[in-house]
Design a protein around this motif. Sequence first.
Motif, PDB file in Angstrom:
ATOM      1  N   THR A   1      75.163   8.949  -9.437  1.00 56.36           N
ATOM      2  CA  THR A   1      73.784   7.889  -9.410  1.00 56.36           C
ATOM      3  C   THR A   1      73.578   8.115  -7.989  1.00 56.36           C
ATOM      4  OG1 THR A   1      75.425   6.303  -9.135  1.00 56.36           O
ATOM      5  CG2 THR A   1      74.613   6.501 -11.410  1.00 56.36           C
ATOM      6  N   HIS A   2      72.348   7.651  -7.769  1.00 56.40           N
ATOM      7  CA  HIS A   2      71.651   7.602  -6.222  1.00 56.40           C
ATOM      8  C   HIS A   2      71.446   6.207  -6.047  1.00 56.40           C
ATOM      9  CE1 HIS A   2      72.382  11.942  -5.477  1.00 56.40           C
ATOM     10  NE2 HIS A   2      72.090  12.261  -6.692  1.00 56.40           N
ATOM     11  N   THR A   3      71.257   5.830  -4.966  1.00 54.53           N
ATOM     12  CA  THR A   3      70.865   4.496  -4.496  1.00 54.53           C
ATOM     13  C   THR A   3      70.045   4.604  -3.361  1.00 54.53           C
ATOM     14  OG1 THR A   3      72.733   3.943  -2.958  1.00 54.53           O
ATOM     15  CG2 THR A   3      73.208   3.574  -5.457  1.00 54.53           C
TER      16      THR A   3
ATOM     17  N   ASP B   1      75.696   9.527  -3.364  1.00 53.50           N
ATOM     18  CA  ASP B   1      74.453   9.888  -2.422  1.00 53.50           C
ATOM     19  C   ASP B   1      74.657  11.172  -1.750  1.00 53.50           C
ATOM     20  OD1 ASP B   1      72.217   7.814  -2.886  1.00 53.50           O
ATOM     21  OD2 ASP B   1      74.021   6.438  -2.739  1.00 53.50           O
ATOM     22  N   HIS B   2      73.518  11.747  -1.309  1.00 51.80           N
ATOM     23  CA  HIS B   2      73.470  12.807  -0.728  1.00 51.80           C
ATOM     24  C   HIS B   2      74.078  12.879   0.515  1.00 51.80           C
ATOM     25  CE1 HIS B   2      70.667  14.503  -3.995  1.00 51.80           C
ATOM     26  NE2 HIS B   2      69.909  13.511  -3.854  1.00 51.80           N
ATOM     27  N   ASN B   3      75.041  13.730   0.732  1.00 45.58           N
ATOM     28  CA  ASN B   3      75.890  13.923   2.129  1.00 45.58           C
ATOM     29  C   ASN B   3      76.338  12.649   2.756  1.00 45.58           C
ATOM     30  OD1 ASN B   3      75.876  16.616   1.385  1.00 45.58           O
ATOM     31  ND2 ASN B   3      74.191  17.176   3.068  1.00 45.58           N
TER      32      ASN B   3
ATOM     33  N   ASP C   1      74.015  11.038 -15.454  1.00 41.82           N
ATOM     34  CA  ASP C   1      72.751  10.639 -15.341  1.00 41.82           C
ATOM     35  C   ASP C   1      71.943  11.332 -14.167  1.00 41.82           C
ATOM     36  OD1 ASP C   1      73.038   9.356 -17.573  1.00 41.82           O
ATOM     37  OD2 ASP C   1      73.126   7.626 -16.920  1.00 41.82           O
ATOM     38  N   ASP C   2      72.629  11.509 -12.776  1.00 41.95           N
ATOM     39  CA  ASP C   2      71.963  11.528 -11.821  1.00 41.95           C
ATOM     40  C   ASP C   2      70.794  10.675 -11.396  1.00 41.95           C
ATOM     41  OD1 ASP C   2      71.361  12.809  -9.582  1.00 41.95           O
ATOM     42  OD2 ASP C   2      70.848  14.804 -10.229  1.00 41.95           O
ATOM     43  N   THR C   3      71.110   9.521 -11.729  1.00 42.09           N
ATOM     44  CA  THR C   3      69.994   8.489 -11.827  1.00 42.09           C
ATOM     45  C   THR C   3      69.368   8.542 -10.290  1.00 42.09           C
ATOM     46  OG1 THR C   3      71.655   7.357 -13.181  1.00 42.09           O
ATOM     47  CG2 THR C   3      69.827   6.171 -12.706  1.00 42.09           C
TER      48      THR C   3
HETATM   49 ZN   LIG Z   1      71.894  13.775  -7.582  1.00 49.06          ZN
END
Ligand SMILES: [Zn+2]
Length: 462
Positions: free
Chosen positions: A42-44, A72-74, A280-282
Amino acid sequence: MQTTRRGFLAAGAALAAAAGARGVAQAAPAGGKRFYKGQFHTHTYWSDGSAFPEQAIQFYRETGYNFLGLSDHNVYAEGRRVKKVGKGKGRVNQDIFDAYRRAFPASAQSETAADGTVEAVVQTYAKMREIFEKPGEFLLLDAVEGTTRTYDDDGVEHQVHMNYLNVPGVPEHFRNCGTKATVAQRIRDSFKAVEAMAKEMGRESMFILNHPIWRWYDVNPEDLIANPEVRFFELCNGGSPYRPGEGLPTDGFATDRFWDVVNAFRARNGQPLLYGVGNDDTHSYFGTVGHVPGIHCLPYNAWSLVRADALTAEALIRAMNAGDFAVCEGVQPEDFSFDPASGTLSVSVAGKKNLCRTIQFIVTKRDFSEKPVRTVSIEPPDAPADKQKIYARKVNVYDTKKIGCVAKAVSGGIGEAVSASYTLATDDLYVRARIISPERPAASAFQHPKVQVAWTQPYVRA
Ligand SMILES: [Zn+2]
Ligand SMILES: [Zn+2]
């Protein structure tokens, strides 16, 4: 589910209700084990997700998820992070910020700069643990999405994204790996970098190759055949097409097919099989409010159902390394088990009013050919002109009569529960099962299957 403007809290509640209505498997104890439901991706606002961590976690915890990774990305969510509130790319949406302050007055913090700009503090993983974790009920897993890109000799861009769990940090590799490597080499280097950091921290880690067919086909099966140490990949990802684009051949392009091609080779080579996970890769939690253009992924698309003896990172990773979990994007198995001595996989699913559910057993035959039957050049039909080159792909298609073929299917009557089993034949390399329920997924992302599906892992005879 698409919503616009103000009603986004209602949209969130509706999504939650839709997901909650599916229920969570709490049953099927086996040797003190039980099923735990969760997902790892998931992302925030720590990167490009449209929610504060508290909002993201609350979405999942309130709908019966037991574990969750904010990936989160990196970036690992520690230290100080502030984000400007207002309109524009990379900013916190005002409506989401207001909702956040109302829902989480104790942790919401913001500052107003001299020019009147409001900056919101994005809270850390450590803070999230204090607020949300409850032993035996809800666990936050340390997670990061290692995000890289590379260009092949033809100038075609490949994005290679990999989630890793239970390692609270980011290896330098992900910030500084450049854009020159084959996809297989990039996966290998990333795996090694995570493994080294995990070892240094004394942690058990888990590494997942994400959304291989995002943007048509960023990663080919051959890239995971060349990296047998990678044990997990995203069979389901809410943000990438389950099957890229209408009009493309499905025999080479579904993640189901991808999976069987990798495992055909691994099983023949006596290597551990690749397991699928559901994520989900929300990015968007409130319909289109704060929505990142081009990113549609909503919560509750797909999850993993893990049978573990405790709700800890170590116990979950142990169970998943043993293949004791299923992937669900709606329907869930009631139970499943594999007896390695006899080579028998047994699966059951509850009945549902007005529906006939089916259990399929999928095998790969020992005498499959390692030669592709053809190679397909994909020119994506709806890619913009300036993106044709970066979306172009060459994909090998293998024999579907020998690799990933349905060996047995058992359907129940209307409303009936179904139980079925399959014993590996001498010419089968492995078996896995798929449950199909002919009903619309409750929160389907674009291009997901039109029916609800659950998958077991593939198993080989001892
Ligand atoms: Zn992602
Ligand atoms: Zn990604």
